[in-house]
Scaffold this motif. Structure first.
Motif, mmCIF file in Angstrom:
data_model
loop_
_atom_site.group_PDB
_atom_site.id
_atom_site.type_symbol
_atom_site.label_atom_id
_atom_site.label_comp_id
_atom_site.label_asym_id
_atom_site.label_seq_id
_atom_site.Cartn_x
_atom_site.Cartn_y
_atom_site.Cartn_z
ATOM 1 N N LEU A 91 35.111 13.916 -17.707
ATOM 2 C CA LEU A 91 34.806 12.602 -18.260
ATOM 3 C C LEU A 91 34.676 11.601 -17.118
ATOM 4 C CD1 LEU A 91 34.515 10.634 -20.672
ATOM 5 C CD2 LEU A 91 37.015 10.369 -20.596
ATOM 6 N N LEU A 92 33.506 10.962 -16.995
ATOM 7 C CA LEU A 92 33.262 10.010 -15.921
ATOM 8 C C LEU A 92 33.505 8.567 -16.364
ATOM 9 C CD1 LEU A 92 29.949 11.508 -14.478
ATOM 10 C CD2 LEU A 92 32.296 11.908 -13.703
ATOM 11 N N GLU A 93 33.155 8.276 -17.599
ATOM 12 C CA GLU A 93 33.260 6.889 -18.074
ATOM 13 C C GLU A 93 33.153 6.866 -19.585
ATOM 14 O OE1 GLU A 93 30.976 2.571 -17.342
ATOM 15 O OE2 GLU A 93 30.038 4.453 -16.711
ATOM 16 N N THR A 94 33.841 5.910 -20.207
ATOM 17 C CA THR A 94 33.693 5.671 -21.633
ATOM 18 C C THR A 94 33.349 4.206 -21.841
ATOM 19 O OG1 THR A 94 35.311 7.385 -22.206
ATOM 20 C CG2 THR A 94 34.792 5.759 -23.907
ATOM 21 N N VAL A 95 32.281 3.941 -22.587
ATOM 22 C CA VAL A 95 31.901 2.565 -22.896
ATOM 23 C C VAL A 95 31.777 2.425 -24.407
ATOM 24 C CG1 VAL A 95 30.671 2.238 -20.725
ATOM 25 C CG2 VAL A 95 29.422 3.064 -22.714
ATOM 26 N N ARG A 96 31.923 1.193 -24.874
ATOM 27 C CA ARG A 96 31.706 0.911 -26.289
ATOM 28 C C ARG A 96 30.247 0.537 -26.473
ATOM 29 N NH1 ARG A 96 35.414 -3.722 -27.833
ATOM 30 N NH2 ARG A 96 34.122 -3.660 -29.733
ATOM 31 N N LEU A 97 29.566 1.307 -27.288
ATOM 32 C CA LEU A 97 28.151 1.095 -27.550
ATOM 33 C C LEU A 97 28.011 0.416 -28.910
ATOM 34 C CD1 LEU A 97 25.264 1.778 -26.458
ATOM 35 C CD2 LEU A 97 25.353 3.793 -27.930
ATOM 36 N N VAL A 98 27.446 -0.771 -28.922
ATOM 37 C CA VAL A 98 27.272 -1.495 -30.179
ATOM 38 C C VAL A 98 25.801 -1.479 -30.556
ATOM 39 C CG1 VAL A 98 29.316 -2.943 -29.947
ATOM 40 C CG2 VAL A 98 27.148 -3.718 -28.973
ATOM 41 N N GLN A 99 25.564 -1.420 -31.843
ATOM 42 C CA GLN A 99 24.209 -1.327 -32.381
ATOM 43 C C GLN A 99 23.992 -2.487 -33.354
ATOM 44 O OE1 GLN A 99 23.087 1.564 -35.626
ATOM 45 N NE2 GLN A 99 22.201 2.670 -33.885
ATOM 46 N N TYR A 100 22.874 -3.177 -33.188
ATOM 47 C CA TYR A 100 22.515 -4.303 -34.041
ATOM 48 C C TYR A 100 21.238 -3.988 -34.813
ATOM 49 C CZ TYR A 100 25.761 -7.582 -31.744
ATOM 50 O OH TYR A 100 26.877 -8.231 -31.272
ATOM 51 N N THR A 101 21.184 -4.443 -36.053
ATOM 52 C CA THR A 101 19.953 -4.349 -36.831
ATOM 53 C C THR A 101 19.332 -5.734 -36.955
ATOM 54 O OG1 THR A 101 21.155 -4.617 -38.918
ATOM 55 C CG2 THR A 101 20.775 -2.368 -38.144
ATOM 56 N N GLY A 102 18.010 -5.747 -37.089
ATOM 57 C CA GLY A 102 17.298 -7.023 -37.095
ATOM 58 C C GLY A 102 16.403 -7.216 -38.295
ATOM 59 N N GLU A 103 16.895 -6.887 -39.489
ATOM 60 C CA GLU A 103 16.074 -7.047 -40.690
ATOM 61 C C GLU A 103 15.595 -8.478 -40.897
ATOM 62 O OE1 GLU A 103 19.024 -3.739 -42.069
ATOM 63 O OE2 GLU A 103 19.036 -5.461 -40.719
ATOM 64 N N ASP A 104 16.404 -9.449 -40.478
ATOM 65 C CA ASP A 104 16.084 -10.847 -40.769
ATOM 66 C C ASP A 104 15.786 -11.659 -39.514
ATOM 67 O OD1 ASP A 104 16.559 -10.460 -43.562
ATOM 68 O OD2 ASP A 104 18.709 -10.513 -43.137
ATOM 69 N N VAL A 105 15.479 -10.980 -38.411
ATOM 70 C CA VAL A 105 15.219 -11.708 -37.169
ATOM 71 C C VAL A 105 13.897 -12.454 -37.240
ATOM 72 C CG1 VAL A 105 14.700 -11.410 -34.709
ATOM 73 C CG2 VAL A 105 16.649 -10.237 -35.733
ATOM 74 N N ILE A 106 12.881 -11.833 -37.825
ATOM 75 C CA ILE A 106 11.565 -12.455 -37.935
ATOM 76 C C ILE A 106 11.386 -12.979 -39.348
ATOM 77 C CG2 ILE A 106 9.078 -12.077 -37.811
ATOM 78 C CD1 ILE A 106 10.462 -12.061 -35.121
ATOM 79 N N GLY A 107 11.230 -14.304 -39.470
ATOM 80 C CA GLY A 107 11.024 -14.910 -40.773
ATOM 81 C C GLY A 107 9.599 -15.396 -40.928
ATOM 82 N N VAL A 158 22.355 -8.365 -36.570
ATOM 83 C CA VAL A 158 23.639 -8.151 -37.247
ATOM 84 C C VAL A 158 24.265 -6.855 -36.747
ATOM 85 C CG1 VAL A 158 24.753 -7.766 -39.487
ATOM 86 C CG2 VAL A 158 22.859 -9.402 -39.291
ATOM 87 N N LEU A 159 25.550 -6.923 -36.406
ATOM 88 C CA LEU A 159 26.260 -5.741 -35.916
ATOM 89 C C LEU A 159 26.290 -4.662 -36.993
ATOM 90 C CD1 LEU A 159 27.985 -4.470 -33.633
ATOM 91 C CD2 LEU A 159 29.989 -5.468 -34.765
ATOM 92 N N HIS A 160 25.861 -3.453 -36.608
ATOM 93 C CA HIS A 160 25.845 -2.334 -37.553
ATOM 94 C C HIS A 160 26.903 -1.293 -37.216
ATOM 95 C CE1 HIS A 160 24.413 0.734 -40.268
ATOM 96 N NE2 HIS A 160 24.223 1.576 -39.267
ATOM 97 N N SER A 161 27.099 -1.008 -35.925
ATOM 98 C CA SER A 161 28.094 0.003 -35.554
ATOM 99 C C SER A 161 28.653 -0.285 -34.179
ATOM 100 C CB SER A 161 27.481 1.412 -35.581
ATOM 101 O OG SER A 161 26.501 1.553 -34.570
ATOM 102 N N ASP A 162 29.824 0.267 -33.931
ATOM 103 C CA ASP A 162 30.530 0.124 -32.659
ATOM 104 C C ASP A 162 31.184 1.475 -32.400
ATOM 105 O OD1 ASP A 162 32.377 -0.375 -30.609
ATOM 106 O OD2 ASP A 162 32.896 -2.369 -31.355
ATOM 107 N N VAL A 163 30.607 2.262 -31.478
ATOM 108 C CA VAL A 163 31.077 3.625 -31.243
ATOM 109 C C VAL A 163 31.288 3.837 -29.747
ATOM 110 C CG1 VAL A 163 29.877 4.508 -33.276
ATOM 111 C CG2 VAL A 163 28.746 4.589 -31.057
ATOM 112 N N SER A 164 31.933 4.933 -29.409
ATOM 113 C CA SER A 164 32.137 5.263 -28.004
ATOM 114 C C SER A 164 30.935 6.034 -27.468
ATOM 115 C CB SER A 164 33.403 6.102 -27.823
ATOM 116 O OG SER A 164 33.244 7.375 -28.433
ATOM 117 N N LEU A 165 30.623 5.775 -26.211
ATOM 118 C CA LEU A 165 29.631 6.550 -25.485
ATOM 119 C C LEU A 165 30.344 7.116 -24.259
ATOM 120 C CD1 LEU A 165 26.624 7.406 -25.173
ATOM 121 C CD2 LEU A 165 26.365 5.425 -23.664
ATOM 122 N N GLU A 166 30.541 8.424 -24.260
ATOM 123 C CA GLU A 166 31.244 9.084 -23.164
ATOM 124 C C GLU A 166 30.222 9.677 -22.190
ATOM 125 O OE1 GLU A 166 35.364 10.669 -25.144
ATOM 126 O OE2 GLU A 166 33.559 11.876 -25.462
#
Length: 237
Positions: free
Chosen positions: A83-99, A221-229
């Motif tokens: 294991l070299l590094e662990t980071v928190r990877l967050v994912q955002y969705t943009g359903e309402d970004v463009i109006g 909008v935040l959809h997920s927050d997971v580890s990336l190893e």
């Protein structure tokens, strides 16, 4: 115009969804493990629960001593994998970004970047470090940039393609040009291209990235927050 909401389930394993779907032409596969061509992208798709055969297949695809990113892996690593590094990877969705509201034209206006721009794009990525950008990453989608007096000051583009979704990636601005709203304008332009193509934008970043404030202010909008190893394949496997 009301858009149909895209199925969010494919976002739970976006690399596999891309490599077994819209971006299959870039895929290498062994068993249940899929990976991009190494000149295109660094990402691997894998089951959350990895069997001994899965670990062996990943090692064979990556090669001895190479590094691999494991997204939301829920199986213990074999002892020989470092294991070299662990980071928190967050994912955002943009359903309402463009109006539907009219927007003032961006100044300077974004331009489409091509293969002749890759050297400059790579230099900007190396300076700002938004994430990996390889020699053939530009083949994954449309990339836009802002130039001033010939210099590439900022860029953003499309990376992963899933059924109903397209990822915005490589969002970066030269340190000398920050604070001018270039990233916001590029994000808006790339998101509009995605929506015009019938898909919905999403993006990834790390949990500690200050750019999250910009994304959230634009309606992502935040959809997920997971580890990336980040792990190293044993040299003997």
């Amino acid at each position: 115009m009301t858009r149909t909401r895209a199925d969010r389930r494919v976002l739970d394993d976006p690399f596999t969804a891309a490599l077994t779907g819209p971006q299959e032409r870039f895929a290498r596969r062994r068993g249940r493990i899929v990976a991009f061509d190494p000149a295109v992208s660094v990402f691997y798709g894998h089951p959350r629960e990895m069997s001994a055969a899965d670990w062996a297949d990943m090692a064979a695809l990556a090669g001895p001593g190479r590094t691999v990113g494991l997204r939301d892996c829920r199986s213990p690593r074999p002892a020989s994998w470092e294991l070299l590094e662990t980071v928190r990877l967050v994912q955002y969705t943009g359903e309402d970004v463009i109006g539907g509201a009219d927007r003032a034209p961006a100044d300077p206006a974004p331009v489409v970047l091509g293969v002749d721009d890759v050297a400059e794009m790579t230099a900007l990525v190396e300076l700002t470090r938004p994430g990996p950008f390889l020699p053939r990453t530009i083949e994954l989608g449309t990339y836009l940039g802002v130039r001033e007096r010939g210099q590439l000051l900022a860029m953003a583009g499309q990376r992963l393609r899933l059924p109903g979704w397209v990822e915005i990636s490589a969002v970066c601005t030269h340190p000398d040009a920050r604070g001018r709203g270039l990233a916001r304008n590029l994000l808006t332009a790339v998101a509009q291209l995605i929506v015009d193509g019938g898909d919905t934008p999403f993006l990834h970043t790390t949990a500690d990235n200050p750019a999250r404030r910009l994304y959230e202010s634009m309606g992502f909008v935040l959809h997920s927050d997971v580890s990336l190893e980040i792990v190293r394949v044993p040299k003997g496997e």
